[in-house]
Enzyme design. Sequence first.
Site: not given
Length: 235
Positions: A88, A157
Amino acid sequence: MVIAANLKTNLTRAKTAQYVDALEAFLKQHAIGQKVLVFPATSNLVTSQAHVTLGVQNAYPTQNGAFTGEIGLEQLEEFAIKTILIGHSERRHVLGESQETLVSKFNFFKEQGFEILYCIGEPLEVREAGEEAMMAYLEAQYAGIDTTYEKLIIAYEPVWAIGTGKTPTLEDIESLHAKLKAKSKAPLLYGGSVNMKNYQEVLALQNVDGVLVGGASLVVEDFAQMCLFAQTLNK
Ligand code: PGA
């Protein structure tokens, strides 16, 4: 499709349990067969339910041992956790995890048969440097990762879209997803400011196999609506 909630450093243990129970009841009531993943803060882990799979936002690649501040397999096994988020952007850019560190986590948890949600995405200056620079940056985030792993899910992302309310255009998401799909056949999610205004359009795009939602997933009723809508799309 895969609909995932990254709760980050939010909610308490009691609130997380309520969240998971409410979501489970909704998914059951609407007979939702989509893959629904919830990543709570580590102190709030609970076991998966029939429709909601719990995953961990981070763990250290070890059974147990002397790794202050970390948790390993032994702690995850207590909750039967078999799903992990790796790469992430907050782990990469705020906590400073290198590609090498991520690869060692990836390999360890792959070896343990975990489902791995692996995130990639470029910062704003890279996107502004043009298509070639951006693809080279994303390419480097695949280095060392087994893109054929059968329990792999990838989330694209863009760093500049996370928590900012900004997103690429729908056309940009679609064209980038087509390019990324050529690198790996794993389900490919979009993440970064997915909210109640845009989730339907995003989920409907070609080569978008789901969404990874941060801020907008904190309201369980909203996240549940995203799962419900995903069910109506015949993907
Ligand atoms: P956001 O976060 O939906 O709040 O932008 C997404 C993520 O970090 O996974």
